[in-house]
Write an enzyme that holds these catalytic residues in place. Structure first.
Site, PDB file in Angstrom:
ATOM      1  N   PRO A  76       0.812  -1.225   0.000  1.00 11.15           N
ATOM      2  CA  PRO A  76       0.000   0.000   0.000  1.00 11.15           C
ATOM      3  C   PRO A  76       0.846   1.276   0.000  1.00 11.15           C
ATOM      4  O   PRO A  76       0.423   2.297  -0.512  1.00 11.15           O
ATOM      5  CB  PRO A  76      -0.825  -0.090   1.287  1.00 11.15           C
ATOM      6  CG  PRO A  76      -0.732  -1.507   1.738  1.00 11.15           C
ATOM      7  CD  PRO A  76       0.523  -2.075   1.163  1.00 11.15           C
ATOM      8  N   GLU A 103      -0.812  -7.200   8.176  1.00 12.85           N
ATOM      9  CA  GLU A 103      -0.636  -5.746   8.226  1.00 12.85           C
ATOM     10  C   GLU A 103       0.522  -5.266   7.362  1.00 12.85           C
ATOM     11  O   GLU A 103       0.670  -4.083   7.106  1.00 12.85           O
ATOM     12  CB  GLU A 103      -0.433  -5.272   9.675  1.00 12.85           C
ATOM     13  CG  GLU A 103      -1.666  -5.417  10.551  1.00 12.85           C
ATOM     14  CD  GLU A 103      -2.925  -4.850   9.907  1.00 12.85           C
ATOM     15  OE1 GLU A 103      -2.975  -3.621   9.703  1.00 12.85           O
ATOM     16  OE2 GLU A 103      -3.846  -5.623   9.591  1.00 12.85           O
ATOM     17  N   ARG A 140      -0.709  -7.310 -21.563  1.00 11.63           N
ATOM     18  CA  ARG A 140      -1.370  -6.866 -22.785  1.00 11.63           C
ATOM     19  C   ARG A 140      -0.523  -5.895 -23.595  1.00 11.63           C
ATOM     20  O   ARG A 140      -0.866  -5.564 -24.735  1.00 11.63           O
ATOM     21  CB  ARG A 140      -2.751  -6.299 -22.490  1.00 11.63           C
ATOM     22  CG  ARG A 140      -2.768  -5.085 -21.602  1.00 11.63           C
ATOM     23  CD  ARG A 140      -4.169  -4.723 -21.209  1.00 11.63           C
ATOM     24  NE  ARG A 140      -5.000  -4.446 -22.382  1.00 11.63           N
ATOM     25  CZ  ARG A 140      -4.869  -3.370 -23.134  1.00 11.63           C
ATOM     26  NH1 ARG A 140      -3.974  -2.467 -22.856  1.00 11.63           N
ATOM     27  NH2 ARG A 140      -5.651  -3.190 -24.182  1.00 11.63           N
ATOM     28  N   ASP A 155      -5.594   3.271 -27.160  1.00 12.76           N
ATOM     29  CA  ASP A 155      -6.147   3.180 -25.812  1.00 12.76           C
ATOM     30  C   ASP A 155      -6.136   4.521 -25.100  1.00 12.76           C
ATOM     31  O   ASP A 155      -5.246   5.322 -25.305  1.00 12.76           O
ATOM     32  CB  ASP A 155      -5.307   2.221 -24.948  1.00 12.76           C
ATOM     33  CG  ASP A 155      -5.810   0.798 -25.012  1.00 12.76           C
ATOM     34  OD1 ASP A 155      -6.849   0.586 -25.652  1.00 12.76           O
ATOM     35  OD2 ASP A 155      -5.156  -0.069 -24.427  1.00 12.76           O
TER      36      ASP A 155
HETATM   37  C1  9D3 Z   1      -2.492   1.072   4.523  1.00 13.44           C
HETATM   38  C2  9D3 Z   1      -3.256   0.112   5.367  1.00 13.44           C
HETATM   39  N1  9D3 Z   1      -2.416  -0.461   6.452  1.00 13.44           N
HETATM   40  C3  9D3 Z   1      -2.618   0.302   7.694  1.00 13.44           C
HETATM   41  C4  9D3 Z   1      -3.997   0.241   8.245  1.00 13.44           C
HETATM   42  C5  9D3 Z   1      -2.713  -1.881   6.677  1.00 13.44           C
HETATM   43  C6  9D3 Z   1      -2.666  -2.721   5.472  1.00 13.44           C
HETATM   44  C7  9D3 Z   1      -3.801  -2.935   4.720  1.00 13.44           C
HETATM   45  C8  9D3 Z   1      -3.788  -3.779   3.606  1.00 13.44           C
HETATM   46  C9  9D3 Z   1      -1.500  -3.365   5.126  1.00 13.44           C
HETATM   47  C10 9D3 Z   1      -1.497  -4.208   4.008  1.00 13.44           C
HETATM   48  C11 9D3 Z   1      -2.624  -4.422   3.293  1.00 13.44           C
HETATM   49  C12 9D3 Z   1      -2.624  -5.340   2.124  1.00 13.44           C
HETATM   50  N2  9D3 Z   1      -2.538  -4.603   0.853  1.00 13.44           N
HETATM   51  C13 9D3 Z   1      -1.588  -4.845  -0.030  1.00 13.44           C
HETATM   52  O1  9D3 Z   1      -0.776  -5.721   0.199  1.00 13.44           O
HETATM   53  C14 9D3 Z   1      -1.502  -4.065  -1.235  1.00 13.44           C
HETATM   54  C15 9D3 Z   1      -2.285  -2.968  -1.719  1.00 13.44           C
HETATM   55  C16 9D3 Z   1      -3.434  -2.292  -1.185  1.00 13.44           C
HETATM   56  O2  9D3 Z   1      -3.978  -2.588  -0.126  1.00 13.44           O
HETATM   57  N3  9D3 Z   1      -3.953  -1.253  -1.920  1.00 13.44           N
HETATM   58  C17 9D3 Z   1      -3.437  -0.860  -3.106  1.00 13.44           C
HETATM   59  N4  9D3 Z   1      -2.377  -1.451  -3.629  1.00 13.44           N
HETATM   60  C18 9D3 Z   1      -1.817  -2.500  -2.942  1.00 13.44           C
HETATM   61  S1  9D3 Z   1      -0.476  -3.351  -3.434  1.00 13.44           S
HETATM   62  C19 9D3 Z   1      -0.491  -4.343  -2.130  1.00 13.44           C
END
Ligand code: 9D3
Length: 245
Positions: A76, A103, A140, A155
């Site tokens: 994230p 997490e 793609r 596209d």
């Molecule tokens: C930012 C949220 N974190 C703090 C509350 C906890 C958290 C949530 C979800 C930690 C990891 C995850 C799992 N998400 C991913 O591994 C992830 C992801 C995403 O949640 N949103 C957008 N892109 C991606 S790429 C990997």
């Protein structure tokens, strides 16, 4: 989670022809303890679990031995995955996508990857759906995967604008009509209409894209016209306009 997505549409087609090869590695298979544990409680306390560095790095190193792939952690807090990134990754001979759960992953795992990428500002339950988005967007773009180079070129996001509106038969559907110009057979008119629609929709929905879009002086003139609210000669665009009385 990957099975159906990789066995459908262009990804299936590409894999059948040897243009794309995807190998899956189960991180738990690299856990060495009796319970095959891949996660543990965070140092410093707090809720949730953190992925341990050991099985994860063992999995990365095992998966990376053959073709020296670019190693990408889906996370994230990663940089934004964009079409420009997809184009750059499509030029790489091999990619290794690391998917976390819980997490997050132990921060030291970052030393074992090249990039961290996020697919957008929303919370997923793991990196896998993000990895599937990346695989789809990159695959793609591989030569020979999407039927014609043309359809990739035209596209949305290539031009940096949203797509024009599309219509197919019937010419009238539940009182909603198709813009006259599309039925006219005048291809120059149609191209102008579509470009105008692209500009109008982008201005309305994603004005941020206009800053980096490739715009001609004609495009800029049309945009000024649209911004000034001048009534465009664009039939069939809204309910009031397009619907028969
Ligand atoms: C930012 C949220 N974190 C703090 C509350 C906890 C958290 C949530 C979800 C930690 C990891 C995850 C799992 N998400 C991913 O591994 C992830 C992801 C995403 O949640 N949103 C957008 N892109 C991606 S790429 C990997």
């Amino acid at each position: 989670m990957f099975g159906a997505a990789l066995a459908t549409g262009p990804l299936k087609w590409a894999r059948e022809r040897g243009l794309l090869d995807v190998a899956l590695h189960q991180i738990r298979d690299y856990a060495t303890d009796r319970h095959r544990q891949v996660d543990d409680t965070p140092y410093g306390g707090g809720q949730g679990m953190v992925m341990k560095p050991d099985p994860l790095v063992a999995a990365i190193e095992h998966a990376a031995v053959v073709d020296r792939p670019r190693r990408i952690l889906l996370a994230p807090q990663g940089a934004s995955f964009t079409q420009a990134r997809a184009e750059a990754l499509a030029r790489e001979p091999s990619l290794l996508l690391v998917c976390g759960r819980y997490e997050g992953v132990d921060a030291r795992v970052r030393a074992f990857v090249d990039d961290e990428l996020s697919i957008g500002d929303y919370v997923l339950s793991g990196g896998e759906p993000a990895a599937l988005c990346l695989i789809d967007a990159v695959a793609r773009l591989l030569p020979e995967v999407v039927g014609s180079f043309d359809s990739v070129e035209s596209d949305s996001f290539h031009s940096g604008l949203l797509d024009a509106t599309y219509y197919t038969r019937p010419a009238e559907y539940r009182g909603w009509t198709v813009p006259e110009v599309l039925l006219s057979g005048n291809h120059a008119e149609i191209a102008r209409h579509r470009r105008r629609e692209q500009l109008r929709r982008t201005l309305e929905r994603r004005p941020d894209l206009l800053e980096s879009a490739a715009l001609s002086s004609d495009d800029r003139r049309i945009l000024r016209e649209l911004e000034s609210g001048a009534a465009p000669a664009t039939p069939g665009r809204g309910r009031a306009r397009g619907r028969r009385a």
